[in-house]
Design a protein around this motif. Structure first.
Motif, PDB file in Angstrom:
ATOM      1  N   VAL A   9     -11.924 -12.606   3.526  1.00 42.94           N
ATOM      2  CA  VAL A   9     -11.190 -12.526   4.900  1.00 42.94           C
ATOM      3  C   VAL A   9      -9.690 -12.787   4.823  1.00 42.94           C
ATOM      4  O   VAL A   9      -8.796 -12.422   5.300  1.00 42.94           O
ATOM      5  CB  VAL A   9     -12.204 -12.992   6.029  1.00 42.94           C
ATOM      6  CG1 VAL A   9     -11.272 -13.226   7.194  1.00 42.94           C
ATOM      7  CG2 VAL A   9     -13.453 -12.007   6.210  1.00 42.94           C
ATOM      8  N   GLN A  12      -7.553 -10.533   3.090  1.00 41.22           N
ATOM      9  CA  GLN A  12      -7.226  -9.541   3.833  1.00 41.22           C
ATOM     10  C   GLN A  12      -6.277  -9.617   4.802  1.00 41.22           C
ATOM     11  O   GLN A  12      -5.092  -8.993   5.152  1.00 41.22           O
ATOM     12  CB  GLN A  12      -8.406  -9.041   4.713  1.00 41.22           C
ATOM     13  CG  GLN A  12      -9.463  -8.148   3.908  1.00 41.22           C
ATOM     14  CD  GLN A  12     -10.846  -7.872   4.542  1.00 41.22           C
ATOM     15  OE1 GLN A  12     -11.635  -8.508   4.741  1.00 41.22           O
ATOM     16  NE2 GLN A  12     -10.902  -6.531   4.888  1.00 41.22           N
ATOM     17  N   LEU A 149      -9.106 -10.905  15.309  1.00 45.37           N
ATOM     18  CA  LEU A 149     -10.300 -11.824  15.088  1.00 45.37           C
ATOM     19  C   LEU A 149     -10.988 -12.396  16.408  1.00 45.37           C
ATOM     20  O   LEU A 149     -11.869 -12.663  16.381  1.00 45.37           O
ATOM     21  CB  LEU A 149      -9.335 -13.323  14.672  1.00 45.37           C
ATOM     22  CG  LEU A 149      -9.173 -13.135  13.242  1.00 45.37           C
ATOM     23  CD1 LEU A 149      -8.118 -14.355  12.660  1.00 45.37           C
ATOM     24  CD2 LEU A 149     -10.237 -13.130  12.185  1.00 45.37           C
ATOM     25  N   ASN A 259     -15.317 -12.866  10.724  1.00 45.25           N
ATOM     26  CA  ASN A 259     -15.234 -11.487  10.495  1.00 45.25           C
ATOM     27  C   ASN A 259     -14.291 -10.841  10.976  1.00 45.25           C
ATOM     28  O   ASN A 259     -13.680 -11.018  12.142  1.00 45.25           O
ATOM     29  CB  ASN A 259     -16.323 -10.874  10.553  1.00 45.25           C
ATOM     30  CG  ASN A 259     -16.978 -10.718  12.094  1.00 45.25           C
ATOM     31  OD1 ASN A 259     -16.546  -9.732  12.616  1.00 45.25           O
ATOM     32  ND2 ASN A 259     -17.544 -11.518  12.762  1.00 45.25           N
ATOM     33  N   LEU A 260     -13.624  -9.652  10.290  1.00 42.99           N
ATOM     34  CA  LEU A 260     -12.767  -8.665  10.837  1.00 42.99           C
ATOM     35  C   LEU A 260     -13.730  -7.257  11.440  1.00 42.99           C
ATOM     36  O   LEU A 260     -14.091  -6.737  10.491  1.00 42.99           O
ATOM     37  CB  LEU A 260     -11.829  -8.275   9.868  1.00 42.99           C
ATOM     38  CG  LEU A 260     -10.814  -9.378   9.523  1.00 42.99           C
ATOM     39  CD1 LEU A 260      -9.959  -9.102   8.365  1.00 42.99           C
ATOM     40  CD2 LEU A 260      -9.975  -9.815  10.535  1.00 42.99           C
TER      41      LEU A 260
END
Length: 475
Positions: A9, A12, A149, A259-260
């Motif tokens: 993450v 990314q 987010l 998480n995305l």
């Protein structure tokens, strides 16, 4: 591609902010309006005595070669400049908003973005000064990081304040603007992740206070500071999120992974929520608009605010959590996070301005009597439409009963003026807001010229960031 074993993450997020692809004209247009709105909020805060008193305690780095601070005559070192700009943008509860599982204000990171760009230009005399095109592109990407987010990571349920996201986004943006490598950006970001994180207690009774006005400035300055550390070669922490027991996911998120929930693009800035025309906490925007409309209706039928018997507000669960408040109002921060207070002001005055959270209105006995007649309750269907990704509504219904009238007055508004579903309607209102925000400052006579620059591709985009900041300083 992974960098030195860093959590996926984190990689990314950094890869996205470091992309060089450009955005379409509509996205860049929205970024200019976000910048106009944020700078206007900062200038308005320069007339707030509480804000300026605190800012005077963070001016130890004054020097002629520092970053110009909008709304002041100061030039400061980077960390203090970011604190000033970020705090002033946020101070009056009037800058843009993003609502999802987490609530936040993506423009909070502009303190770091503007400062890092200006600082890099000042320090790197061998390269051309950074222009506002670069700032706008980084700004769009920082909004996206912050907002995505927010979509599926809920810090408020854990008592953690949303400025954790300001810190993370500011660290990446600062690293990118200062020309750091991706590995250095990951160092800055991982240090932001493992940092201490603010509790939300300063946003809620019985502790609501002015820290909620400078918490974002603190976070954006810290993000930039961590990028400065990374620039020196300071190490990062590759499994800051996923390390067993001691990582962010387990220690802060109680076992849930950060998480995305969607790919990173320009979704957030295209759907950003502007606050126009009232400086109300965003869950109250439609309630204040409804109150102002109801005032006009009761006056038209011969009633007055004093004749109101009761007001019932039906709202969303997040509004109940954040701004349903009873008891004494101790300060302006208490009042601008009290749904009953804001509705009462709208009903009594027909408006809600940044001055209405202070005396003399705050001590008005008629206003207090009206506030005590207002109750709030959740309407589950409103909460559902709030979380529905196809709607993202912020609805409120007001039911008002006057003595001598059998039937209630009622008003329901689902989408506030600054919502994407009312986007074209809000641009003129944003310009009006900008002029009003500058009206108490030395820039009042130049507000039309400045608005023209901020909304023009040909005038703004090629301007250097230092020249831009000088436009809004008192020099």
């Amino acid at each position: 591609m992974a960098h030195a074993g860093y959590d996926e993450v984190l990689v990314q997020l950094v890869d996205y902010v470091y992309e060089q692809t450009s955005f379409d004209n509509e996205t860049l247009r929205l970024a200019r309006y976000c910048l106009l709105d944020s700078i206007g909020c900062a200038i308005a805060a320069s007339t707030d005595s509480d804000c300026m008193r605190l800012m005077q305690g963070a001016q130890f780095s004054q020097n002629d070669n520092g970053v110009p601070v909008a709304g002041t005559a100061l030039k400061l070192g980077p960390v203090e400049a970011a604190f000033h700009i970020g705090s002033m943008i946020r101070w009056l509860e009037f800058n843009d908003t993003w609502l999802a599982q987490e609530w936040g204000h993506p423009s909070d990171s502009l303190g770091a973005i503007l400062t890092a760009a200006a600082w890099q230009s000042l320090m790197d005399s061998q390269s051309s000064a950074m222009n506002m095109t670069t700032v706008l592109n980084t700004m769009i990407r920082t909004y996206e990081v912050h907002g995505v987010l927010c979509l599926s990571n809920c810090f408020n349920a854990l008592g953690i304040d949303h400025v954790v996201l300001v810190k993370m986004a500011s660290a990446i943006a600062s690293a990118q603007l200062m020309g750091l490598s991706k590995d250095q950006a990951l160092s800055a970001l991982s240090n932001a992740v493992i940092d201490g994180h603010a509790l939300r207690t300063y946003r809620h009774a019985p502790n609501a206070g002015t820290r909620k006005s400078w918490a974002a400035g603190d976070a954006t300055a810290r993000g930039l500071q961590l990028a400065l550390f990374a620039q020196t070669g300071e190490m990062g922490y590759p499994t800051a999120l996923t390390a067993s027991r001691w990582g962010f996911n387990e220690a802060v998120l109680r076992g849930k992974p950060l998480n995305l929930s969607r790919s990173l693009s320009d979704f957030v800035i295209k759907n950003i929520l502007f606050k126009v025309p009232n400086p109300a906490e965003y869950h109250a925007q439609t309630a204040v608009e409804a109150a102002i409309n109801l005032r006009a209706r009761i006056l038209a039928e011969g009633f007055s605010p004093e004749s109101i018997e009761y007001v019932r507000v039906e709202t969303t669960r997040p509004a109940m959590q954040i701004i349903d408040k009873s008891g004494p109002m101790k300060n302006s921060a208490d009042r601008d996070h009290c749904l009953q207070y804001m509705v009462a002001v709208g009903l009594q005055t027909g408006n809600l301005t940044i001055n209405d959270f202070h005396d003399p209105l705050a001590s008005d006995t008629d206003l207090e009597a009206l506030r005590l007649k207002i109750t709030c309750a959740e309407r589950p269907s409103f909460t559902e439409s709030y979380y529905d990704p196809e709607k993202r509504a912020i609805p409120n219904s007001l039911f008002l009963k006057c003595y001598g009238r059998d039937e209630e007055f009622s008003e329901t508004i689902e989408y506030p003026l600054g919502h994407v579903r009312r986007r074209e309607e809000c641009f003129d209102a944003l310009l009006t807001k900008f002029h009003l925000n500058l009206s108490g400052s030395p820039l009042r006579d130049r507000s039309a010229v400045l608005a023209g620059i901020l909304t023009s591709e040909s005038k703004l985009d090629a301007m250097t960031v230092t020249d831009f900041l000088k436009l809004f300083s008192w020099n």
